[in-house]
Write an enzyme that holds these catalytic residues in place. Structure first.
Site, mmCIF file in Angstrom:
data_model
loop_
_atom_site.group_PDB
_atom_site.id
_atom_site.type_symbol
_atom_site.label_atom_id
_atom_site.label_comp_id
_atom_site.label_asym_id
_atom_site.label_seq_id
_atom_site.Cartn_x
_atom_site.Cartn_y
_atom_site.Cartn_z
ATOM 1 C CG ASP A 145 31.365 6.268 -37.639
ATOM 2 O OD1 ASP A 145 31.792 5.347 -36.932
ATOM 3 O OD2 ASP A 145 30.265 6.217 -38.255
ATOM 4 C CG HIS A 172 23.903 -6.556 -28.475
ATOM 5 N ND1 HIS A 172 25.175 -6.966 -28.136
ATOM 6 C CD2 HIS A 172 24.045 -5.305 -28.962
ATOM 7 C CE1 HIS A 172 26.035 -5.996 -28.409
ATOM 8 N NE2 HIS A 172 25.376 -4.976 -28.900
ATOM 9 C CG HIS A 197 30.086 3.707 -34.284
ATOM 10 N ND1 HIS A 197 29.817 3.947 -35.602
ATOM 11 C CD2 HIS A 197 28.998 3.046 -33.797
ATOM 12 C CE1 HIS A 197 28.624 3.459 -35.921
ATOM 13 N NE2 HIS A 197 28.100 2.912 -34.830
ATOM 14 C CG ASN A 225 32.679 -3.105 -32.420
ATOM 15 O OD1 ASN A 225 33.719 -2.979 -33.046
ATOM 16 N ND2 ASN A 225 31.687 -2.231 -32.484
HETATM 17 N N1 UDP Z 1 32.035 -3.918 -24.192
HETATM 18 C C1 UDP Z 1 32.877 -3.914 -23.109
HETATM 19 N N2 UDP Z 1 32.385 -4.337 -21.907
HETATM 20 C C2 UDP Z 1 31.112 -4.758 -21.746
HETATM 21 C C3 UDP Z 1 30.256 -4.774 -22.872
HETATM 22 C C4 UDP Z 1 30.754 -4.349 -24.092
HETATM 23 O O1 UDP Z 1 34.044 -3.546 -23.210
HETATM 24 O O2 UDP Z 1 30.748 -5.107 -20.615
HETATM 25 C C5 UDP Z 1 32.554 -3.435 -25.487
HETATM 26 C C6 UDP Z 1 32.727 -4.561 -26.480
HETATM 27 O O3 UDP Z 1 33.997 -5.155 -26.329
HETATM 28 C C7 UDP Z 1 32.521 -3.869 -27.818
HETATM 29 C C8 UDP Z 1 31.615 -2.698 -27.492
HETATM 30 O O4 UDP Z 1 31.622 -2.554 -26.071
HETATM 31 O O5 UDP Z 1 33.759 -3.403 -28.323
HETATM 32 C C9 UDP Z 1 30.183 -2.927 -27.912
HETATM 33 O O6 UDP Z 1 30.089 -2.798 -29.281
HETATM 34 P P1 UDP Z 1 29.032 -3.622 -30.130
HETATM 35 O O7 UDP Z 1 29.204 -3.227 -31.542
HETATM 36 O O8 UDP Z 1 29.143 -5.060 -29.849
HETATM 37 O O9 UDP Z 1 27.625 -3.184 -29.561
HETATM 38 P P2 UDP Z 1 26.947 -1.764 -29.238
HETATM 39 O O10 UDP Z 1 27.368 -1.406 -27.876
HETATM 40 O O11 UDP Z 1 27.427 -0.783 -30.257
HETATM 41 O O12 UDP Z 1 25.500 -2.065 -29.322
#
Ligand code: UDP
Length: 466
Positions: A114, A359, A15, A363
């Protein structure tokens, strides 16, 4: 007077990141932005972005922090229940901050918080500031939540939000969802899940009273799923800067709100790989897989015999210190790179990346598609099942077979990875992912749907009295 937006994210990476991207857009339009994190996250962002903070990069974005109400020692890293507790009780701390800013002579034109920050509407009303809700998940998730809440409050679906695991719920234009995939099932404990559904009801009601709901989605992809009787979600996605979308960003001009230290060595490793040859594997910032599943995944990736960049978070199996199978690193070092956290947007924009086992966090999905990277869809919980079905419907990803099985077996995973990276099915979804990339680029370029929506929003903000 220069308009001043106060931005408040839900305290989780998925977020915070997209709201910061919106902050950058607003700042580039001459809006003064104050971005407020919890103290815990604020400190982590400062530590992990040394030399790349907005002030270092000349961005007119001020970072401030407020305390959260969690007792010391609580899990602030990957526990959805804790995140909910923080955001549901954020009101008084936000009021304190607004009091301080106004006492210092500052004026706030609008509060962009948010969607889950339900208390912030009352805070904004108290100070006479318009509240805008920011919706980071998919438009499909917005539509599903809206339909479900509407039906539950009308009594045509259970008021506690729970269904039998195999019961199916269907809404127009949306993939149908089985009871075990409902997004508010975050715990074994039914009372917690009911409580979460209660906060979903509140979220949707409060969203509907906000001036705008800005969504990280694209009209051409999701405009049709949201029926007109719900409060209009305004698509402004993908919220990535155009330099990133054009693959022109360099690490040193990218402020990422990263809460963990990004291991940049993976970018050099990618430089040495062939175009489209690498599978990127990441399950985001909060998903947990149990040790058996982790073991199966590791052996599946080893058996795939491909170049792989794998993000293994330290807490991926639920406790600190995730253990790889014995001898794994030695056996795979020729072709596998493992990091605990990657600079994901740069990774996905690298020409060596050929596919992404994800997953289906929204994002990650938007970031990958805006770079034309095809997906292997392996949702774990929350809105990820809805996202996975939506992405499969768009034809940009292959599904993990038997995703309900715990654990999903290594043969299944290896087979799907092979299909994505080496077989015709993979080529088909890769071509479609490229089409979606072009559609997304068009949406954010001048005259595009998201560009126009953002312009309309900025004009509205500039016309507000300050
Ligand atoms: N991300 C990152 N490095 C990693 C894994 C994830 O920078 O090794 C960032 C990714 O670019 C995204 C966020 O973490 O912006 C993950 O958001 P997402 O909505 O995909 O999943 P959540 O973590 O909320 O389950």
């Amino acid at each position: 007077m220069q308009p001043h937006a106060l931005l408040l994210p839900y305290p989780e990476t998925g977020h915070i990141n997209p709201l910061m991207q919106l902050a950058k857009h607003l700042a580039s339009q001459g809006i003064l932005v104050t971005f407020v994190n919890t103290q815990y996250n604020h400190q982590r962002i400062l530590q992990n972005n040394v030399g790349r903070l907005p002030a270092d990069l000349g961005l007119p974005i001020r970072l401030l922090d407020i305390p959260d109400t969690l007792p010391d020692g609580e899990n602030r890293d990957n526990d959805l229940y804790s995140f909910n507790q923080i955001i549901l009780n954020i009101g008084p701390a936000l009021e304190n901050l607004i009091d301080k800013l106004t006492a210092a002579g500052e004026e706030i034109t609008c509060l962009i918080s948010d969607a889950l920050a339900v208390q912030t509407l009352a805070v904004a009303k108290k100070y006479g500031i318009p509240r805008v809700a920011f919706w980071p998940p998919s438009g499909s998730a917005y539509a599903f939540f809206s339909h479900f809440v509407h039906a539950a409050t009308q009594g045509t679906l259970p008021r506690n939000g729970l269904l039998q695991p195999d019961e199916i719920v269907s809404f127009p234009e949306l993939p149908s969802v089985q009871g075990w995939k409902l997004p508010w099932l975050i715990a074994e404990d039914q009372a917690i899940n009911e409580y979460v559904f209660g906060s979903v009801i509140q979220t949707m009601e409060v969203c509907a009273q906000s001036e705008w709901i800005l969504g990280n989605c694209v009209h051409e992809l999701e405009g049709s799923v949201i029926p007109s009787h719900f409060k209009r979600l305004t698509p402004i996605g993908p919220v990535l800067p155009s330099s990133t979308l054009q693959r022109a960003s360099a690490k040193d001009n990218l402020f990422t709100t990263s809460l963990w230290t990004e291991e940049d060595s993976c970018l050099q490793w990618l430089d040495a790989q062939k175009p489209k040859s690498v599978l990127y594997v990441s399950l985001g910032s909060i998903a947990i897989v149990d040790k058996d599943q982790f073991h199966e995944l590791a052996l599946a990736l080893e058996a795939a015999k491909l170049a792989i960049l794998w993000v293994v978070r330290d807490d991926l199996t639920g406790e600190k210190g995730t253990q790889l199978p014995e001898g794994f690193l030695e056996r795979t070092q020729e072709r596998m790179k493992i990091v605990s956290w990657s600079p994901q947007v740069l990774v996905l924009s690298h020409s060596a990346i050929g596919g992404f086992l994800t997953h289906c966090g929204w994002n990650s999905s938007m970031e990958a598609l805006s770079m034309g990277v095809p997906l292997l869809l392996w949702p774990q919980f929350a809105d990820q099942y809805i996202n996975a079905d939506t992405l499969a419907k768009w034809g940009v990803g292959l599904k993990m077979t038997d995703a309900r099985q715990k654990p999903v077996g290594r043969e299944n995973i290896t087979a799907q990875v092979g299909k994505l990276m080496l077989e015709h099915e993979g080529e088909v979804v890769r071509a479609r992912a490229m089409e979606v990339r072009h559609l997304m680029l068009k949406a954010v370029e001048e005259g595009g749907s998201s560009f126009n929506n953002l312009q309309a929003f900025v004009s509205w903000m500039k016309a507000l009295p300050s």
